[in-house]
Design a protein around this motif. Structure first.
Motif, PDB file in Angstrom:
ATOM      1  N   ALA A  83       0.719  -1.315  -0.069  1.00 60.48           N
ATOM      2  CA  ALA A  83       0.099  -0.068  -0.053  1.00 60.48           C
ATOM      3  C   ALA A  83       0.795   1.130   0.015  1.00 60.48           C
ATOM      4  O   ALA A  83       2.090   1.298   0.722  1.00 60.48           O
ATOM      5  CB  ALA A  83      -0.956  -0.205   1.132  1.00 60.48           C
ATOM      6  N   VAL A  85       0.859   5.554   0.496  1.00 61.61           N
ATOM      7  CA  VAL A  85      -0.166   6.504   0.931  1.00 61.61           C
ATOM      8  C   VAL A  85       0.508   7.873   0.669  1.00 61.61           C
ATOM      9  O   VAL A  85       1.744   7.971   0.835  1.00 61.61           O
ATOM     10  CB  VAL A  85      -0.565   6.406   2.530  1.00 61.61           C
ATOM     11  CG1 VAL A  85      -1.304   5.208   2.795  1.00 61.61           C
ATOM     12  CG2 VAL A  85       0.374   6.479   3.380  1.00 61.61           C
ATOM     13  N   GLN A  89      -4.610  10.254   1.253  1.00 65.15           N
ATOM     14  CA  GLN A  89      -4.975   9.353   0.088  1.00 65.15           C
ATOM     15  C   GLN A  89      -4.208   8.144   0.194  1.00 65.15           C
ATOM     16  O   GLN A  89      -3.143   7.965   0.572  1.00 65.15           O
ATOM     17  CB  GLN A  89      -4.465  10.228  -1.018  1.00 65.15           C
ATOM     18  CG  GLN A  89      -5.052   9.474  -2.322  1.00 65.15           C
ATOM     19  CD  GLN A  89      -5.042  10.255  -3.672  1.00 65.15           C
ATOM     20  OE1 GLN A  89      -5.906  11.123  -3.946  1.00 65.15           O
ATOM     21  NE2 GLN A  89      -3.861  10.317  -4.517  1.00 65.15           N
ATOM     22  N   LEU A  90      -5.223   7.313  -0.290  1.00 63.45           N
ATOM     23  CA  LEU A  90      -4.658   5.901  -0.312  1.00 63.45           C
ATOM     24  C   LEU A  90      -4.211   5.866  -2.027  1.00 63.45           C
ATOM     25  O   LEU A  90      -5.144   5.746  -2.735  1.00 63.45           O
ATOM     26  CB  LEU A  90      -5.671   4.821  -0.017  1.00 63.45           C
ATOM     27  CG  LEU A  90      -5.200   3.304  -0.224  1.00 63.45           C
ATOM     28  CD1 LEU A  90      -4.238   2.843   0.602  1.00 63.45           C
ATOM     29  CD2 LEU A  90      -6.462   2.394   0.229  1.00 63.45           C
ATOM     30  N   LEU A  93      -3.007  -0.013  -3.319  1.00 67.39           N
ATOM     31  CA  LEU A  93      -3.128  -1.010  -2.498  1.00 67.39           C
ATOM     32  C   LEU A  93      -3.631  -2.468  -3.403  1.00 67.39           C
ATOM     33  O   LEU A  93      -4.388  -2.481  -4.002  1.00 67.39           O
ATOM     34  CB  LEU A  93      -4.404  -0.899  -1.746  1.00 67.39           C
ATOM     35  CG  LEU A  93      -4.420  -1.987  -0.258  1.00 67.39           C
ATOM     36  CD1 LEU A  93      -5.286  -1.422   0.794  1.00 67.39           C
ATOM     37  CD2 LEU A  93      -4.963  -3.224  -0.749  1.00 67.39           C
ATOM     38  N   LEU A 109      -4.728  -2.037   4.423  1.00 60.66           N
ATOM     39  CA  LEU A 109      -5.761  -0.994   4.745  1.00 60.66           C
ATOM     40  C   LEU A 109      -5.758  -0.444   6.012  1.00 60.66           C
ATOM     41  O   LEU A 109      -5.589   0.870   6.283  1.00 60.66           O
ATOM     42  CB  LEU A 109      -7.198  -1.475   4.147  1.00 60.66           C
ATOM     43  CG  LEU A 109      -8.188  -0.279   4.209  1.00 60.66           C
ATOM     44  CD1 LEU A 109      -7.570   0.958   3.265  1.00 60.66           C
ATOM     45  CD2 LEU A 109      -9.363  -0.714   3.518  1.00 60.66           C
ATOM     46  N   ALA A 112      -2.559   1.483   6.727  1.00 56.78           N
ATOM     47  CA  ALA A 112      -2.456   2.652   5.787  1.00 56.78           C
ATOM     48  C   ALA A 112      -3.436   3.741   6.428  1.00 56.78           C
ATOM     49  O   ALA A 112      -2.930   5.020   6.590  1.00 56.78           O
ATOM     50  CB  ALA A 112      -2.906   2.312   4.323  1.00 56.78           C
ATOM     51  N   VAL A 113      -4.470   3.136   6.907  1.00 59.49           N
ATOM     52  CA  VAL A 113      -5.255   4.247   7.805  1.00 59.49           C
ATOM     53  C   VAL A 113      -4.571   4.810   9.109  1.00 59.49           C
ATOM     54  O   VAL A 113      -4.860   6.049   9.158  1.00 59.49           O
ATOM     55  CB  VAL A 113      -6.861   3.653   7.618  1.00 59.49           C
ATOM     56  CG1 VAL A 113      -7.660   4.464   9.092  1.00 59.49           C
ATOM     57  CG2 VAL A 113      -7.365   3.429   6.511  1.00 59.49           C
ATOM     58  N   LEU A 116      -2.155   7.262   7.920  1.00 54.29           N
ATOM     59  CA  LEU A 116      -2.892   8.527   7.718  1.00 54.29           C
ATOM     60  C   LEU A 116      -3.272   9.326   8.878  1.00 54.29           C
ATOM     61  O   LEU A 116      -3.182  10.610   9.070  1.00 54.29           O
ATOM     62  CB  LEU A 116      -4.151   8.473   6.809  1.00 54.29           C
ATOM     63  CG  LEU A 116      -3.521   7.827   5.268  1.00 54.29           C
ATOM     64  CD1 LEU A 116      -5.073   7.360   4.690  1.00 54.29           C
ATOM     65  CD2 LEU A 116      -2.991   8.979   4.375  1.00 54.29           C
ATOM     66  N   VAL A 124      -9.735   9.559   4.303  1.00 54.77           N
ATOM     67  CA  VAL A 124      -9.065   8.902   3.339  1.00 54.77           C
ATOM     68  C   VAL A 124      -9.793   8.797   1.929  1.00 54.77           C
ATOM     69  O   VAL A 124     -10.919   8.872   1.983  1.00 54.77           O
ATOM     70  CB  VAL A 124      -8.877   7.376   3.872  1.00 54.77           C
ATOM     71  CG1 VAL A 124     -10.185   6.531   4.004  1.00 54.77           C
ATOM     72  CG2 VAL A 124      -7.908   6.615   2.787  1.00 54.77           C
ATOM     73  N   ALA A 126      -9.473   7.304  -1.924  1.00 54.90           N
ATOM     74  CA  ALA A 126      -8.878   6.120  -2.928  1.00 54.90           C
ATOM     75  C   ALA A 126      -9.891   6.426  -4.333  1.00 54.90           C
ATOM     76  O   ALA A 126     -10.662   6.955  -4.316  1.00 54.90           O
ATOM     77  CB  ALA A 126      -9.259   4.918  -2.563  1.00 54.90           C
ATOM     78  N   LEU A 139     -13.313  -1.952  -0.721  1.00 50.96           N
ATOM     79  CA  LEU A 139     -13.438  -0.738   0.023  1.00 50.96           C
ATOM     80  C   LEU A 139     -14.686  -0.127   0.733  1.00 50.96           C
ATOM     81  O   LEU A 139     -14.600   0.304   1.792  1.00 50.96           O
ATOM     82  CB  LEU A 139     -12.698   0.246  -0.788  1.00 50.96           C
ATOM     83  CG  LEU A 139     -11.253   0.200  -1.047  1.00 50.96           C
ATOM     84  CD1 LEU A 139     -11.053   1.321  -2.083  1.00 50.96           C
ATOM     85  CD2 LEU A 139     -10.330   0.338   0.012  1.00 50.96           C
TER      86      LEU A 139
END
Length: 169
Positions: A83, A85, A89-90, A93, A109, A112-113, A116, A124, A126, A139
Motif C-alpha cells: 500500500a 499513502v 490518500q490511499l 493497494l 488498509l 495505511a489508515v 494517515l 481517506v 481512494a 473498500l
C-alpha cells in the motif's frame, strides 16, 4: 505442528530498500489480473519496469515529504502486497492474486489508515478504476463510499476513468 512460532506468518511493515522489485512485480501482476480488460494488454505491456522500480525505490528511501509512505504485506518473509499513502490518500493497494482473500488487503488498509491518522489526516480518499467491482466491494466493506467525483487518465493508448471513494477516519 506447533501452535505458536517465533515470528508471525503474516504481517505488515514499512517498505525497505530492496522491496521495490517485489512491489513493481505485484503492481504489474495485479493490474494484469484486475484491469487487463480496461487498460488493455498494450498498456500493461508498455510499462517501463526498470523505471517503475526506480520510482518505487525513491518512494521507499526518499519519500517526497511528510505523510508519504509505502507499506508491504508479508507472508512469512515474502512480500505479497503493498500500500502507498500520501497525505489523505490511499494511492495504491495491491495484493498478488494468489494471496488475495487471505487478509493481506485488510491488514494493509488498516495500517495505511493508521498511518494517515498519525500524519493528521481526517479523511481517506481512494480512486477506483471504472469497472473494478472487487475493489469497490473491498473498500465499501471497509467504510469508504463513492462521492460522485471522477477523473479521466490518459494512458497513451486509451483514456480510462476512475471514481473517487472516501471516508472520514
Amino acid at each position: 505442528m506447533a501452535l505458536f512460532s517465533e515470528s508471525a506468518d503474516v504481517s505488515v511493515r514499512p517498505a525497505v530498500p530492496g522491496d521495490e522489485v517485489a512491489v513493481t512485480a505485484i503492481q504489474i501482476e495485479s493490474w494484469r489480473s484486475a484491469h487487463g480488460d480496461v487498460l488493455g494488454a498494450a498498456v500493461i505491456d508498455a510499462l517501463d519496469v526498470p523505471r517503475m522500480q526506480e520510482q518505487w525505490a525513491g518512494a521507499v528511501s526518499s519519500p517526497p515529504g511528510p505523510g508519504f509512505a509505502v507499506l508491504v504485506a508479508l507472508a512469512a518473509d515474502r512480500v505479497v502486497g503493498f500500500a502507498a499513502v500520501s497525505p489523505g490518500q490511499l494511492v495504491a493497494l495491491e495484493v498478488l492474486p494468489s494471496h488475495q482473500r487471505s487478509g493481506h488487503g485488510s491488514r494493509l488498509l488498516s495500517a495505511a489508515v493508521d498511518r494517515l491518522r498519525q500524519d493528521g489526516s481526517e479523511e481517506v480518499v481512494a480512486w477506483i478504476l471504472d469497472g473494478d467491482s472487487a475493489r469497490e466491494q473491498f473498500l465499501g466493506g471497509a467504510g469508504l463510499g463513492p462521492d460522485q467525483r471522477t477523473r479521466t487518465l490518459a494512458t497513451g493508448v486509451r483514456d480510462v476513468v476512475e471514481h473517487r471513494w472516501s471516508a472520514t477516519i
